[in-house]
Design a protein around this motif. Structure first.
Motif, PDB file in Angstrom:
ATOM      1  N   LEU A 107     -15.119  12.199 -18.825  1.00 50.27           N
ATOM      2  CA  LEU A 107     -14.289  10.855 -18.710  1.00 50.27           C
ATOM      3  C   LEU A 107     -15.145   9.777 -18.838  1.00 50.27           C
ATOM      4  CD1 LEU A 107     -11.440  11.711 -16.076  1.00 50.27           C
ATOM      5  CD2 LEU A 107     -11.216  11.097 -18.475  1.00 50.27           C
ATOM      6  N   VAL A 108     -16.192   9.865 -18.046  1.00 53.51           N
ATOM      7  CA  VAL A 108     -17.167   8.487 -17.863  1.00 53.51           C
ATOM      8  C   VAL A 108     -18.060   8.472 -18.954  1.00 53.51           C
ATOM      9  CG1 VAL A 108     -18.792   7.521 -16.393  1.00 53.51           C
ATOM     10  CG2 VAL A 108     -16.919   8.560 -15.278  1.00 53.51           C
ATOM     11  N   SER A 109     -18.736   9.498 -19.364  1.00 51.55           N
ATOM     12  CA  SER A 109     -19.881   9.300 -20.247  1.00 51.55           C
ATOM     13  C   SER A 109     -19.534   9.649 -21.717  1.00 51.55           C
ATOM     14  CB  SER A 109     -21.426  10.059 -19.907  1.00 51.55           C
ATOM     15  OG  SER A 109     -21.699   9.771 -18.861  1.00 51.55           O
ATOM     16  N   VAL A 110     -18.387  10.382 -21.846  1.00 53.34           N
ATOM     17  CA  VAL A 110     -18.184  10.689 -23.485  1.00 53.34           C
ATOM     18  C   VAL A 110     -17.133   9.805 -23.658  1.00 53.34           C
ATOM     19  CG1 VAL A 110     -17.365  12.432 -24.895  1.00 53.34           C
ATOM     20  CG2 VAL A 110     -18.821  13.033 -23.107  1.00 53.34           C
ATOM     21  N   THR A 128     -14.281   4.044 -17.035  1.00 50.56           N
ATOM     22  CA  THR A 128     -14.685   3.428 -15.832  1.00 50.56           C
ATOM     23  C   THR A 128     -14.788   4.443 -14.619  1.00 50.56           C
ATOM     24  OG1 THR A 128     -12.780   2.377 -15.063  1.00 50.56           O
ATOM     25  CG2 THR A 128     -14.086   1.015 -16.735  1.00 50.56           C
ATOM     26  N   TYR A 129     -15.671   4.130 -13.758  1.00 48.28           N
ATOM     27  CA  TYR A 129     -15.643   5.038 -12.329  1.00 48.28           C
ATOM     28  C   TYR A 129     -14.169   4.940 -11.848  1.00 48.28           C
ATOM     29  CZ  TYR A 129     -20.572   6.042 -12.892  1.00 48.28           C
ATOM     30  OH  TYR A 129     -21.731   6.467 -13.248  1.00 48.28           O
ATOM     31  N   ILE A 130     -13.577   3.756 -11.832  1.00 47.45           N
ATOM     32  CA  ILE A 130     -12.227   3.353 -11.076  1.00 47.45           C
ATOM     33  C   ILE A 130     -11.162   4.193 -11.737  1.00 47.45           C
ATOM     34  CG2 ILE A 130     -10.560   1.658 -10.503  1.00 47.45           C
ATOM     35  CD1 ILE A 130     -13.077  -0.158 -10.043  1.00 47.45           C
ATOM     36  N   ARG A 131     -11.088   3.852 -13.172  1.00 48.79           N
ATOM     37  CA  ARG A 131     -10.115   4.859 -13.685  1.00 48.79           C
ATOM     38  C   ARG A 131     -10.300   6.228 -13.829  1.00 48.79           C
ATOM     39  NH1 ARG A 131      -5.542   5.553 -15.224  1.00 48.79           N
ATOM     40  NH2 ARG A 131      -4.831   6.005 -17.299  1.00 48.79           N
ATOM     41  N   ALA A 132     -11.491   6.687 -13.984  1.00 55.17           N
ATOM     42  CA  ALA A 132     -11.666   8.099 -13.760  1.00 55.17           C
ATOM     43  C   ALA A 132     -11.205   8.613 -12.479  1.00 55.17           C
ATOM     44  CB  ALA A 132     -13.301   8.361 -13.927  1.00 55.17           C
ATOM     45  N   ALA A 133     -11.548   7.819 -11.435  1.00 56.94           N
ATOM     46  CA  ALA A 133     -11.189   8.319  -9.935  1.00 56.94           C
ATOM     47  C   ALA A 133      -9.444   8.447 -10.182  1.00 56.94           C
ATOM     48  CB  ALA A 133     -11.755   7.192  -9.027  1.00 56.94           C
ATOM     49  N   CYS A 161      -9.069  11.337  -6.939  1.00 55.71           N
ATOM     50  CA  CYS A 161     -10.156  11.206  -5.955  1.00 55.71           C
ATOM     51  C   CYS A 161     -10.732   9.899  -5.717  1.00 55.71           C
ATOM     52  CB  CYS A 161     -11.275  12.312  -6.371  1.00 55.71           C
ATOM     53  SG  CYS A 161     -12.317  12.044  -7.849  1.00 55.71           S
ATOM     54  N   ASP A 162     -11.621   9.703  -4.643  1.00 59.13           N
ATOM     55  CA  ASP A 162     -12.439   8.453  -4.403  1.00 59.13           C
ATOM     56  C   ASP A 162     -13.486   8.203  -5.718  1.00 59.13           C
ATOM     57  OD1 ASP A 162     -11.058   8.085  -2.008  1.00 59.13           O
ATOM     58  OD2 ASP A 162     -12.477   9.311  -0.825  1.00 59.13           O
ATOM     59  N   ILE A 163     -13.700   6.779  -5.613  1.00 61.07           N
ATOM     60  CA  ILE A 163     -14.736   6.269  -6.771  1.00 61.07           C
ATOM     61  C   ILE A 163     -15.969   7.118  -6.235  1.00 61.07           C
ATOM     62  CG2 ILE A 163     -15.171   4.399  -5.595  1.00 61.07           C
ATOM     63  CD1 ILE A 163     -15.422   2.944  -8.268  1.00 61.07           C
ATOM     64  N   GLY A 164     -16.473   7.383  -4.950  1.00 60.58           N
ATOM     65  CA  GLY A 164     -17.397   7.740  -4.597  1.00 60.58           C
ATOM     66  C   GLY A 164     -17.947   9.073  -5.089  1.00 60.58           C
ATOM     67  N   THR A 165     -16.775  10.020  -5.035  1.00 65.62           N
ATOM     68  CA  THR A 165     -16.616  11.323  -5.557  1.00 65.62           C
ATOM     69  C   THR A 165     -16.955  11.209  -6.964  1.00 65.62           C
ATOM     70  OG1 THR A 165     -15.184  12.006  -3.709  1.00 65.62           O
ATOM     71  CG2 THR A 165     -15.324  13.316  -5.624  1.00 65.62           C
ATOM     72  N   ILE A 166     -16.477  10.447  -7.779  1.00 65.69           N
ATOM     73  CA  ILE A 166     -16.712  10.489  -9.053  1.00 65.69           C
ATOM     74  C   ILE A 166     -18.027  10.032  -9.712  1.00 65.69           C
ATOM     75  CG2 ILE A 166     -16.153   9.248 -11.205  1.00 65.69           C
ATOM     76  CD1 ILE A 166     -13.875  11.149 -10.715  1.00 65.69           C
ATOM     77  N   LYS A 167     -18.684   9.179  -8.670  1.00 66.16           N
ATOM     78  CA  LYS A 167     -19.968   8.630  -9.067  1.00 66.16           C
ATOM     79  C   LYS A 167     -20.862  10.098  -8.621  1.00 66.16           C
ATOM     80  CE  LYS A 167     -19.764   3.869  -8.180  1.00 66.16           C
ATOM     81  NZ  LYS A 167     -20.080   2.682  -7.545  1.00 66.16           N
ATOM     82  N   SER A 168     -20.720  10.475  -7.567  1.00 67.51           N
ATOM     83  CA  SER A 168     -21.435  11.896  -7.141  1.00 67.51           C
ATOM     84  C   SER A 168     -21.535  13.038  -8.328  1.00 67.51           C
ATOM     85  CB  SER A 168     -21.167  12.360  -5.722  1.00 67.51           C
ATOM     86  OG  SER A 168     -21.762  13.437  -5.427  1.00 67.51           O
TER      87      SER A 168
END
Length: 157
Positions: A116-119, A123-128, A133-140
């Motif tokens: 979702l994010v790299s390919v 955004t992290y928000i949209r992926a969350a 799930c939380d944005i922190g979870t996506i970043k992790s």
């Protein structure tokens, strides 16, 4: 005379750009023209239209440069590197296939986040929001997925 010359520089630049192909060549032509005007300032006759005098110097300098360039043999025509080059794409294709194979091998929740994010560029928000799930979870997850892929794809020495 210098005050008059400086006031004509914008017009000289415009005229030089109409003569030359690129802005850098035009700036060089203006510089050469100003140098010639300074060298031959004693030949300027008072009462003569300064802009016309400068433009005449510029035009003559331009044609002199063209004649010089025609006489110079730069070797461009003989240079092998100037020919069309086709880059080999086999290695990149193999690396691409290996990347997708490794993406398929990582756990699903990491795979979803990295795709979702790299390919797909979400955004992290949209992926969350998409993965609920939380944005922190996506970043992790993205960070861990990148680490897993880097480790799997790094050549061993």
């Amino acid at each position: 005379m210098s005050d008059d010359v400086l006031s004509h520089i914008p017009a000289m630049r415009a005229y030089a750009r109409s003569l030359c192909k690129g802005a850098l060549d035009a700036d060089d032509l203006v510089q050469e023209t100003l140098l010639r005007a300074i060298e031959h300032a004693d030949k300027y006759r008072a009462g003569t239209h300064m802009r016309a005098w400068l433009f005449t110097i510029m035009r003559n300098r331009f044609y002199t440069n063209i004649r010089k360039a025609a006489r110079e043999r730069t070797g461009d025509a003989d240079c092998v590197s100037g020919g069309p080059v086709t880059q080999p794409d086999q290695e990149w294709h193999l690396r691409h296939m290996e990347l997708w194979r490794q993406i398929g091998a990582i756990p699903l929740h990491y795979r979803e986040a990295i795709v979702l994010v790299s390919v797909l560029g979400e955004t992290y928000i949209r992926a969350a929001q998409i993965l609920d799930c939380d944005i922190g979870t996506i970043k992790s997850r993205v960070n861990r997925a990148r680490t897993m892929l880097k480790t799997a794809l790094e050549p061993e020495f």
